[in-house]
Motif scaffolding. Structure first.
Motif, PDB file in Angstrom:
ATOM      1  N   ARG A 116      15.135 -15.474   8.586  1.00  0.00           N
ATOM      2  CA  ARG A 116      15.767 -14.570   9.556  1.00  0.00           C
ATOM      3  C   ARG A 116      15.811 -15.220  10.933  1.00  0.00           C
ATOM      4  NH1 ARG A 116      17.526 -10.176  12.142  1.00  0.00           N
ATOM      5  NH2 ARG A 116      16.295  -9.394  13.867  1.00  0.00           N
ATOM      6  N   LEU A 117      14.730 -15.869  11.344  1.00  0.00           N
ATOM      7  CA  LEU A 117      14.735 -16.535  12.655  1.00  0.00           C
ATOM      8  C   LEU A 117      15.598 -17.785  12.642  1.00  0.00           C
ATOM      9  CD1 LEU A 117      13.612 -16.969  15.555  1.00  0.00           C
ATOM     10  CD2 LEU A 117      11.919 -18.482  14.501  1.00  0.00           C
ATOM     11  N   GLU A 138       0.682 -19.076  11.473  1.00  0.00           N
ATOM     12  CA  GLU A 138       1.957 -19.779  11.430  1.00  0.00           C
ATOM     13  C   GLU A 138       2.137 -20.626  12.695  1.00  0.00           C
ATOM     14  OE1 GLU A 138       5.006 -17.099   8.880  1.00  0.00           O
ATOM     15  OE2 GLU A 138       4.701 -16.435  10.950  1.00  0.00           O
ATOM     16  N   GLY A 139       2.848 -21.737  12.548  1.00  0.00           N
ATOM     17  CA  GLY A 139       3.130 -22.543  13.741  1.00  0.00           C
ATOM     18  C   GLY A 139       3.437 -23.978  13.364  1.00  0.00           C
ATOM     19  N   PHE A 140       3.514 -24.820  14.408  1.00  0.00           N
ATOM     20  CA  PHE A 140       3.817 -26.237  14.224  1.00  0.00           C
ATOM     21  C   PHE A 140       2.856 -26.900  13.252  1.00  0.00           C
ATOM     22  CE2 PHE A 140       5.616 -25.824  18.559  1.00  0.00           C
ATOM     23  CZ  PHE A 140       6.872 -26.341  18.299  1.00  0.00           C
ATOM     24  N   PHE A 177       0.897 -30.102  19.656  1.00  0.00           N
ATOM     25  CA  PHE A 177       2.239 -29.537  19.794  1.00  0.00           C
ATOM     26  C   PHE A 177       2.259 -28.387  20.793  1.00  0.00           C
ATOM     27  CE2 PHE A 177       2.774 -31.172  15.400  1.00  0.00           C
ATOM     28  CZ  PHE A 177       3.921 -31.914  15.603  1.00  0.00           C
ATOM     29  N   HIS A 178       3.284 -28.347  21.600  1.00  0.00           N
ATOM     30  CA  HIS A 178       3.455 -27.223  22.519  1.00  0.00           C
ATOM     31  C   HIS A 178       4.732 -26.432  22.254  1.00  0.00           C
ATOM     32  CE1 HIS A 178       4.031 -25.164  26.474  1.00  0.00           C
ATOM     33  NE2 HIS A 178       2.765 -24.898  26.238  1.00  0.00           N
ATOM     34  N   HIS A 179       5.890 -27.084  22.233  1.00  0.00           N
ATOM     35  CA  HIS A 179       7.125 -26.357  21.934  1.00  0.00           C
ATOM     36  C   HIS A 179       8.187 -27.289  21.391  1.00  0.00           C
ATOM     37  CE1 HIS A 179       7.898 -27.587  26.224  1.00  0.00           C
ATOM     38  NE2 HIS A 179       9.151 -27.737  25.814  1.00  0.00           N
ATOM     39  N   VAL A 180       9.240 -26.673  20.835  1.00  0.00           N
ATOM     40  CA  VAL A 180      10.416 -27.422  20.394  1.00  0.00           C
ATOM     41  C   VAL A 180      11.607 -26.850  21.142  1.00  0.00           C
ATOM     42  CG1 VAL A 180      10.841 -25.929  18.385  1.00  0.00           C
ATOM     43  CG2 VAL A 180      11.743 -28.255  18.397  1.00  0.00           C
ATOM     44  N   LEU A 226      20.213 -12.873  21.245  1.00  0.00           N
ATOM     45  CA  LEU A 226      18.853 -12.832  20.701  1.00  0.00           C
ATOM     46  C   LEU A 226      18.104 -11.604  21.203  1.00  0.00           C
ATOM     47  CD1 LEU A 226      18.027 -16.630  21.041  1.00  0.00           C
ATOM     48  CD2 LEU A 226      18.371 -15.379  18.898  1.00  0.00           C
ATOM     49  N   GLU A 284      19.061  -8.664  19.257  1.00  0.00           N
ATOM     50  CA  GLU A 284      18.495  -8.745  17.904  1.00  0.00           C
ATOM     51  C   GLU A 284      16.987  -8.493  17.889  1.00  0.00           C
ATOM     52  OE1 GLU A 284      19.993  -9.066  15.086  1.00  0.00           O
ATOM     53  OE2 GLU A 284      22.010  -9.741  15.595  1.00  0.00           O
ATOM     54  N   VAL A 332      14.582 -10.304  19.578  1.00  0.00           N
ATOM     55  CA  VAL A 332      13.715 -11.453  19.840  1.00  0.00           C
ATOM     56  C   VAL A 332      13.089 -11.279  21.224  1.00  0.00           C
ATOM     57  CG1 VAL A 332      13.665 -13.960  20.227  1.00  0.00           C
ATOM     58  CG2 VAL A 332      15.048 -13.001  18.361  1.00  0.00           C
ATOM     59  N   LEU A 370      11.662 -18.629  24.247  1.00  0.00           N
ATOM     60  CA  LEU A 370      11.500 -17.466  23.375  1.00  0.00           C
ATOM     61  C   LEU A 370      10.021 -17.349  23.028  1.00  0.00           C
ATOM     62  CD1 LEU A 370      14.406 -18.270  20.859  1.00  0.00           C
ATOM     63  CD2 LEU A 370      14.547 -17.259  23.159  1.00  0.00           C
ATOM     64  N   SER A 383       7.833 -13.895  18.361  1.00  0.00           N
ATOM     65  CA  SER A 383       9.089 -13.641  17.635  1.00  0.00           C
ATOM     66  C   SER A 383       9.541 -14.837  16.812  1.00  0.00           C
ATOM     67  CB  SER A 383      10.205 -13.288  18.626  1.00  0.00           C
ATOM     68  OG  SER A 383       9.989 -12.047  19.231  1.00  0.00           O
ATOM     69  N   CYS A 384       8.788 -15.922  16.888  1.00  0.00           N
ATOM     70  CA  CYS A 384       9.268 -17.182  16.301  1.00  0.00           C
ATOM     71  C   CYS A 384       8.232 -17.804  15.373  1.00  0.00           C
ATOM     72  CB  CYS A 384       9.655 -18.164  17.408  1.00  0.00           C
ATOM     73  SG  CYS A 384      10.978 -17.566  18.497  1.00  0.00           S
ATOM     74  N   GLY A 385       7.505 -16.969  14.648  1.00  0.00           N
ATOM     75  CA  GLY A 385       6.566 -17.493  13.669  1.00  0.00           C
ATOM     76  C   GLY A 385       5.534 -18.435  14.281  1.00  0.00           C
ATOM     77  N   GLY A 386       5.040 -18.086  15.458  1.00  0.00           N
ATOM     78  CA  GLY A 386       3.994 -18.894  16.076  1.00  0.00           C
ATOM     79  C   GLY A 386       4.485 -20.129  16.791  1.00  0.00           C
ATOM     80  N   VAL A 387       5.796 -20.340  16.803  1.00  0.00           N
ATOM     81  CA  VAL A 387       6.370 -21.536  17.427  1.00  0.00           C
ATOM     82  C   VAL A 387       6.977 -21.145  18.776  1.00  0.00           C
ATOM     83  CG1 VAL A 387       8.154 -23.313  17.221  1.00  0.00           C
ATOM     84  CG2 VAL A 387       6.839 -22.617  15.204  1.00  0.00           C
ATOM     85  N   LEU A 388       6.555 -21.848  19.825  1.00  0.00           N
ATOM     86  CA  LEU A 388       7.193 -21.646  21.133  1.00  0.00           C
ATOM     87  C   LEU A 388       8.521 -22.402  21.112  1.00  0.00           C
ATOM     88  CD1 LEU A 388       7.156 -20.639  24.079  1.00  0.00           C
ATOM     89  CD2 LEU A 388       5.773 -22.656  24.661  1.00  0.00           C
ATOM     90  N   VAL A 389       9.624 -21.653  21.213  1.00  0.00           N
ATOM     91  CA  VAL A 389      10.966 -22.245  21.138  1.00  0.00           C
ATOM     92  C   VAL A 389      11.601 -22.202  22.524  1.00  0.00           C
ATOM     93  CG1 VAL A 389      13.284 -22.034  20.147  1.00  0.00           C
ATOM     94  CG2 VAL A 389      11.278 -21.566  18.723  1.00  0.00           C
TER      95      VAL A 389
END
Lengths: 150, 150
Positions: A23-24, A77-79, B79-82, B96, B99, B101, B119, B123-129
């Motif tokens: 979904r994301l 969850e995450g990187f 890791f910090h973000h993508v 977004l 939706e 987010v 983001l 909202s992003c599965g633990g990932v800083l986007v």
């Protein structure tokens, strides 16, 4: 001097559920879902979503016994890792080993997308780094792997 | 349907010391160091190293008060973000947000490399986007930013 890597092959994130995570990454961010596959030997399901010359890999543990499952249980969850593409994986591993980098895989092994090896995050500033050999490199033949058609 | 992002603009890792981290990313892995700069408003130093169409960003906190410094203190280096590049950042943020987010930045703001917005990992599965607008997009002019010469 090392040859520079050619590209970020993929950025991998650990997820509880690939289906829920689509979904994301697919529906909201718009990345193209390329493939979903089971890797029974690693007890994970993975998905690759394309973005430019790179991919986002979603990794979902399929049982509780693997390092990825423990990662998910302890950190959530995450990187998980970043994968860089190199021309000759065995040359890189030899060179990095001599330089004192701690190698998780001291020789190329079969990955879902080509010959791969992981470097230990202890040597990489906390980042799990995977190297993958570009299609047609020497480890493909050595491992009996066939590069995908372009 | 969202427009697909064009590329992974960068993968950012938090480091204690850019100078020390260059041994891995530049000297051992062979990425080209493109720039090192202070971002006084964010109280960080950053470095960008090129790999294909993407970059690895090293982020070093310069004092103890920022989110990045607390990240380093609590989680250590890693890791910090993508950051994904999109054509129109404000269009993406509007879409977004609708939706559901969770947006850290509800509007484009000036980043080191162009208009950006983050983001929330919730909202992003633990990932800083992070999203960045491609050079020449509408937010560049709105923020008074000049795209780099190609």
């Amino acid at each position: 001097m090392p040859l520079p890597p050619g590209r970020v092959h993929h950025v991998a994130v650990v997820v509880r559920s690939i289906d829920a995570s689509l979904r994301l990454w697919r529906d909201l961010l718009g990345l193209e879902l390329e493939t979903v596959m089971e890797i029974p030997t690693d007890r994970v399901r993975i998905a690759f979503l394309g973005v430019g010359e790179s991919k986002i890999e979603l990794v979902e543990p399929t049982d509780e016994t693997t390092g990825v499952a423990r990662f998910l249980a302890s950190k959530g969850e995450g990187f998980h890792h970043v994968c860089l593409e190199v021309d000759s994986l065995s040359d890189e591993l030899t060179r990095l080993g001599i330089e004192g980098v701690e190698l998780i895989d001291s020789a190329p092994r079969r990955g879902a997308e080509g010959p791969v090896a992981f470097l230990h995050p202890r040597s990489c500033g906390g980042v799990l780094v995977e190297l993958i050999e570009a299609p047609g490199g020497p480890s493909w033949r050595a491992l009996g792997m066939t590069p995908p058609k372009p």
